[in-house]
Design a protein around this motif. Structure first.
Motif, PDB file in Angstrom:
ATOM      1  N   GLU A   1      -0.272  -1.889  16.430  1.00  0.00           N
ATOM      2  CA  GLU A   1      -0.759  -0.608  15.937  1.00  0.00           C
ATOM      3  C   GLU A   1      -0.241  -0.333  14.534  1.00  0.00           C
ATOM      4  O   GLU A   1       0.949  -0.494  14.250  1.00  0.00           O
ATOM      5  CB  GLU A   1      -0.311   0.513  16.872  1.00  0.00           C
ATOM      6  CG  GLU A   1      -0.796   1.896  16.435  1.00  0.00           C
ATOM      7  CD  GLU A   1      -0.277   2.990  17.343  1.00  0.00           C
ATOM      8  OE1 GLU A   1      -0.566   4.165  17.091  1.00  0.00           O
ATOM      9  OE2 GLU A   1       0.447   2.647  18.313  1.00  0.00           O
ATOM     10  N   GLN A   2      -1.145   0.058  13.646  1.00  0.00           N
ATOM     11  CA  GLN A   2      -0.825   0.437  12.282  1.00  0.00           C
ATOM     12  C   GLN A   2      -1.383   1.831  12.031  1.00  0.00           C
ATOM     13  O   GLN A   2      -2.595   2.023  12.029  1.00  0.00           O
ATOM     14  CB  GLN A   2      -1.406  -0.563  11.279  1.00  0.00           C
ATOM     15  CG  GLN A   2      -0.918  -1.989  11.461  1.00  0.00           C
ATOM     16  CD  GLN A   2      -1.581  -2.956  10.497  1.00  0.00           C
ATOM     17  OE1 GLN A   2      -2.338  -2.560   9.626  1.00  0.00           O
ATOM     18  NE2 GLN A   2      -1.290  -4.238  10.661  1.00  0.00           N
ATOM     19  N   ARG A   3      -0.494   2.788  11.826  1.00  0.00           N
ATOM     20  CA  ARG A   3      -0.929   4.179  11.642  1.00  0.00           C
ATOM     21  C   ARG A   3      -1.100   4.465  10.158  1.00  0.00           C
ATOM     22  O   ARG A   3      -0.172   4.291   9.364  1.00  0.00           O
ATOM     23  CB  ARG A   3       0.089   5.143  12.249  1.00  0.00           C
ATOM     24  CG  ARG A   3      -0.364   6.601  12.274  1.00  0.00           C
ATOM     25  CD  ARG A   3       0.584   7.424  13.123  1.00  0.00           C
ATOM     26  NE  ARG A   3       1.909   7.495  12.523  1.00  0.00           N
ATOM     27  CZ  ARG A   3       2.290   8.436  11.648  1.00  0.00           C
ATOM     28  NH1 ARG A   3       1.423   9.379  11.273  1.00  0.00           N
ATOM     29  NH2 ARG A   3       3.512   8.450  11.183  1.00  0.00           N
ATOM     30  N   PHE A   4      -2.290   4.899   9.801  1.00  0.00           N
ATOM     31  CA  PHE A   4      -2.590   5.184   8.396  1.00  0.00           C
ATOM     32  C   PHE A   4      -1.880   6.473   7.977  1.00  0.00           C
ATOM     33  O   PHE A   4      -2.033   7.524   8.602  1.00  0.00           O
ATOM     34  CB  PHE A   4      -4.102   5.321   8.198  1.00  0.00           C
ATOM     35  CG  PHE A   4      -4.499   5.547   6.772  1.00  0.00           C
ATOM     36  CD1 PHE A   4      -4.587   4.488   5.889  1.00  0.00           C
ATOM     37  CD2 PHE A   4      -4.783   6.827   6.301  1.00  0.00           C
ATOM     38  CE1 PHE A   4      -4.950   4.686   4.566  1.00  0.00           C
ATOM     39  CE2 PHE A   4      -5.144   7.039   4.986  1.00  0.00           C
ATOM     40  CZ  PHE A   4      -5.230   5.958   4.116  1.00  0.00           C
ATOM     41  N   VAL A   5      -1.105   6.370   6.872  1.00  0.00           N
ATOM     42  CA  VAL A   5      -0.340   7.527   6.387  1.00  0.00           C
ATOM     43  C   VAL A   5      -0.662   7.849   4.928  1.00  0.00           C
ATOM     44  O   VAL A   5      -0.036   8.751   4.356  1.00  0.00           O
ATOM     45  CB  VAL A   5       1.176   7.291   6.556  1.00  0.00           C
ATOM     46  CG1 VAL A   5       1.549   7.203   8.024  1.00  0.00           C
ATOM     47  CG2 VAL A   5       1.608   6.046   5.796  1.00  0.00           C
TER      48      VAL A   5
ATOM     49  N   ASN B   1       4.136   6.711   2.060  1.00  0.00           N
ATOM     50  CA  ASN B   1       5.144   5.689   1.773  1.00  0.00           C
ATOM     51  C   ASN B   1       5.561   5.720   0.306  1.00  0.00           C
ATOM     52  O   ASN B   1       6.743   5.558  -0.021  1.00  0.00           O
ATOM     53  CB  ASN B   1       4.608   4.304   2.128  1.00  0.00           C
ATOM     54  CG  ASN B   1       4.528   4.086   3.631  1.00  0.00           C
ATOM     55  OD1 ASN B   1       5.361   4.585   4.385  1.00  0.00           O
ATOM     56  ND2 ASN B   1       3.528   3.342   4.074  1.00  0.00           N
TER      57      ASN B   1
ATOM     58  N   TRP C   1      -2.750  -2.731   1.413  1.00  0.00           N
ATOM     59  CA  TRP C   1      -3.123  -2.057   2.656  1.00  0.00           C
ATOM     60  C   TRP C   1      -1.894  -1.625   3.444  1.00  0.00           C
ATOM     61  O   TRP C   1      -1.821  -0.502   3.943  1.00  0.00           O
ATOM     62  CB  TRP C   1      -3.991  -2.974   3.505  1.00  0.00           C
ATOM     63  CG  TRP C   1      -4.122  -2.514   4.928  1.00  0.00           C
ATOM     64  CD1 TRP C   1      -3.594  -3.099   6.036  1.00  0.00           C
ATOM     65  CD2 TRP C   1      -4.814  -1.340   5.392  1.00  0.00           C
ATOM     66  NE1 TRP C   1      -3.901  -2.389   7.165  1.00  0.00           N
ATOM     67  CE2 TRP C   1      -4.652  -1.297   6.806  1.00  0.00           C
ATOM     68  CE3 TRP C   1      -5.528  -0.325   4.764  1.00  0.00           C
ATOM     69  CZ2 TRP C   1      -5.189  -0.273   7.580  1.00  0.00           C
ATOM     70  CZ3 TRP C   1      -6.068   0.695   5.538  1.00  0.00           C
ATOM     71  CH2 TRP C   1      -5.895   0.711   6.934  1.00  0.00           C
ATOM     72  N   TYR C   2      -0.901  -2.514   3.552  1.00  0.00           N
ATOM     73  CA  TYR C   2       0.309  -2.179   4.298  1.00  0.00           C
ATOM     74  C   TYR C   2       1.041  -0.988   3.678  1.00  0.00           C
ATOM     75  O   TYR C   2       1.740  -0.252   4.383  1.00  0.00           O
ATOM     76  CB  TYR C   2       1.249  -3.380   4.358  1.00  0.00           C
ATOM     77  CG  TYR C   2       0.720  -4.533   5.165  1.00  0.00           C
ATOM     78  CD1 TYR C   2      -0.135  -4.321   6.247  1.00  0.00           C
ATOM     79  CD2 TYR C   2       1.074  -5.842   4.851  1.00  0.00           C
ATOM     80  CE1 TYR C   2      -0.622  -5.381   6.986  1.00  0.00           C
ATOM     81  CE2 TYR C   2       0.590  -6.910   5.595  1.00  0.00           C
ATOM     82  CZ  TYR C   2      -0.267  -6.675   6.655  1.00  0.00           C
ATOM     83  OH  TYR C   2      -0.754  -7.728   7.384  1.00  0.00           O
TER      84      TYR C   2
ATOM     85  N   GLY D   1       5.523  -1.008   5.829  1.00  0.00           N
ATOM     86  CA  GLY D   1       4.732  -0.112   4.994  1.00  0.00           C
ATOM     87  C   GLY D   1       5.548   0.451   3.842  1.00  0.00           C
ATOM     88  O   GLY D   1       5.095   0.465   2.688  1.00  0.00           O
TER      89      GLY D   1
ATOM     90  N   VAL E   1       0.044   2.284   5.351  1.00  0.00           N
ATOM     91  CA  VAL E   1       0.173   2.456   6.794  1.00  0.00           C
ATOM     92  C   VAL E   1       1.649   2.482   7.175  1.00  0.00           C
ATOM     93  O   VAL E   1       2.525   2.075   6.398  1.00  0.00           O
ATOM     94  CB  VAL E   1      -0.537   1.317   7.568  1.00  0.00           C
ATOM     95  CG1 VAL E   1      -2.023   1.288   7.250  1.00  0.00           C
ATOM     96  CG2 VAL E   1       0.110  -0.033   7.271  1.00  0.00           C
ATOM     97  N   GLU E   2       1.911   2.950   8.380  1.00  0.00           N
ATOM     98  CA  GLU E   2       3.255   2.896   8.956  1.00  0.00           C
ATOM     99  C   GLU E   2       3.257   1.789   9.997  1.00  0.00           C
ATOM    100  O   GLU E   2       2.570   1.875  11.025  1.00  0.00           O
ATOM    101  CB  GLU E   2       3.611   4.235   9.595  1.00  0.00           C
ATOM    102  CG  GLU E   2       5.027   4.280  10.161  1.00  0.00           C
ATOM    103  CD  GLU E   2       5.357   5.628  10.782  1.00  0.00           C
ATOM    104  OE1 GLU E   2       6.368   5.717  11.495  1.00  0.00           O
ATOM    105  OE2 GLU E   2       4.578   6.575  10.550  1.00  0.00           O
ATOM    106  N   TRP E   3       4.064   0.757   9.754  1.00  0.00           N
ATOM    107  CA  TRP E   3       4.024  -0.439  10.604  1.00  0.00           C
ATOM    108  C   TRP E   3       5.379  -1.118  10.547  1.00  0.00           C
ATOM    109  O   TRP E   3       5.967  -1.278   9.470  1.00  0.00           O
ATOM    110  CB  TRP E   3       2.912  -1.381  10.132  1.00  0.00           C
ATOM    111  CG  TRP E   3       2.699  -2.583  10.992  1.00  0.00           C
ATOM    112  CD1 TRP E   3       2.659  -2.619  12.342  1.00  0.00           C
ATOM    113  CD2 TRP E   3       2.482  -3.921  10.545  1.00  0.00           C
ATOM    114  NE1 TRP E   3       2.429  -3.899  12.788  1.00  0.00           N
ATOM    115  CE2 TRP E   3       2.309  -4.716  11.694  1.00  0.00           C
ATOM    116  CE3 TRP E   3       2.405  -4.526   9.292  1.00  0.00           C
ATOM    117  CZ2 TRP E   3       2.085  -6.088  11.636  1.00  0.00           C
ATOM    118  CZ3 TRP E   3       2.161  -5.886   9.223  1.00  0.00           C
ATOM    119  CH2 TRP E   3       2.007  -6.654  10.376  1.00  0.00           C
TER     120      TRP E   3
END
Length: 328
Positions: free
Chosen positions: A75-79, A83, A63-64, A293, A67-69
């Motif tokens: 807050e975890q922004r889905f990208v 990555n 999952w990580y 991420g 996301v951008e974290w």
């Protein structure tokens, strides 16, 4: 006409001929349930710890990686796969892959060949104190790897280390920094890794040697065969199935050298010893702004590489057993 001794209800309750009642008595069923509950009770700590510290991190890494974290903010922004694209486009990642493969090529053949020769010597019943030698060679395996890495920094210290002192005895006045030179750091770390885990491969070979019947060696000696011919025509052919398995196990083991490499070199100098694990660690925990991420995406790709080796391991096990059956 006389009636049969067995009553009709008993005949109705009796199982058909050739069949056995599989349902245990009521008291036995209760005892079986209690035993099962106790088994799960004792397994529960292992299940909880394995799930919390192994299964959950693996699932969370997938999952990580999407996301951008930075690990600090909630807050975890889905990208998506951004990555993965960034990791694949990073030259440092491919450099770490290359270093990992070079490290594997330095370590695996040395561990396999040297441990085979030593296992053959220690397997000889004529060798005195062979149990003592087995213990001595296996002792580094049970030593904490991180401690070994720290100690090796002092051993290879260019100013006052034992290696420098020995070089001065043979006329080399200027100290050689084996861990501080980018040309020798990886080779030095590989040599230490071989010494550290040499005993595991040796145990594999000794277990394989125990499967060869001693009668074959006795018959060969009676026929006048020498040590080389015995090794070439008896030992080596019978060890071939195990060679596949031991090679895959050793190769897979070389991918997990983080603790030794981190304590010895930290990936330096100039990233010359930065294997994939240190690359992941650098982006996840050692960067000025952690990129969990990005690091998770690199970890997933590294997991795919290890998975490929695992598939090769399963194939090697199958091929080894098949070859063993053909030889027997």
């Amino acid at each position: 006409m006389a009636r049969p001794l067995t009553s009709e209800p008993a005949l109705a309750a009796a199982p058909p001929q050739g069949k056995v009642l599989r349902t245990p008595p009521k008291g036995q069923r209760v005892g079986t349930r209690k035993q099962t509950l106790w088994i799960w009770l004792f397994l529960m700590p292992t299940i909880v710890l394995y799930g919390a510290y192994t299964l959950y991190p693996i699932v969370a890494s997938y999952w990580y990686s999407l996301v951008e974290w930075n690990g600090f903010q909630a807050e975890q922004r889905f990208v998506g796969i951004s990555n993965y694209r960034a990791v694949i486009a990073d030259p440092a990642f491919w450099s770490s892959v290359k270093i990992t493969l070079v490290f594997m090529l330095l370590v695996a053949p040395a561990r396999i060949l040297l441990s085979l020769l030593l296992a053959i010597a220690l397997n000889s019943p004529k060798l005195p104190f062979r149990n003592l030698f087995r213990t001595v060679y296996f002792l580094p395996v049970v030593t904490t790897t991180a401690i070994v890495g720290v100690v090796m920094q002092f051993v290879f210290d260019p100013s006052s280390g034992p290696v420098t002192s020995m070089l001065r005895l043979v006329g080399v006045e200027q100290g050689i920094d084996l861990l501080g030179d980018s040309g020798t750091a990886l080779t030095t770390a590989a040599a230490v890794y071989v010494w550290k885990f040499f005993g595991i491969t040796m145990v594999y070979w000794m277990a394989a040697l125990q499967t060869i019947p001693s009668e074959l060696y006795e018959a060969a000696r009676i026929d006048g065969a020498g040590a080389w011919h015995i090794f070439r025509h008896i030992t080596l052919p019978l060890l071939t199935p195990f060679l596949l398995i031991i090679t895959v196990l050793t190769v897979e083991d070389t991918f997990h050298a983080f603790d030794l490499m981190q304590t010895m070199t930290g990936g330096g100098p100039f990233f010359s010893t930065e294997i994939i694990e240190i690359y992941i660690y650098r982006w996840a925990f050692n960067a000025s702004i952690p990129q969990l991420g990005f690091a998770s995406a690199a970890a997933v790709l590294f997991g795919v590489l290890v998975m490929v080796v695992g598939v090769l391991q399963a194939w090697a096990l199958y091929a080894g057993r098949k070859s063993r059956r053909e030889l027997s």
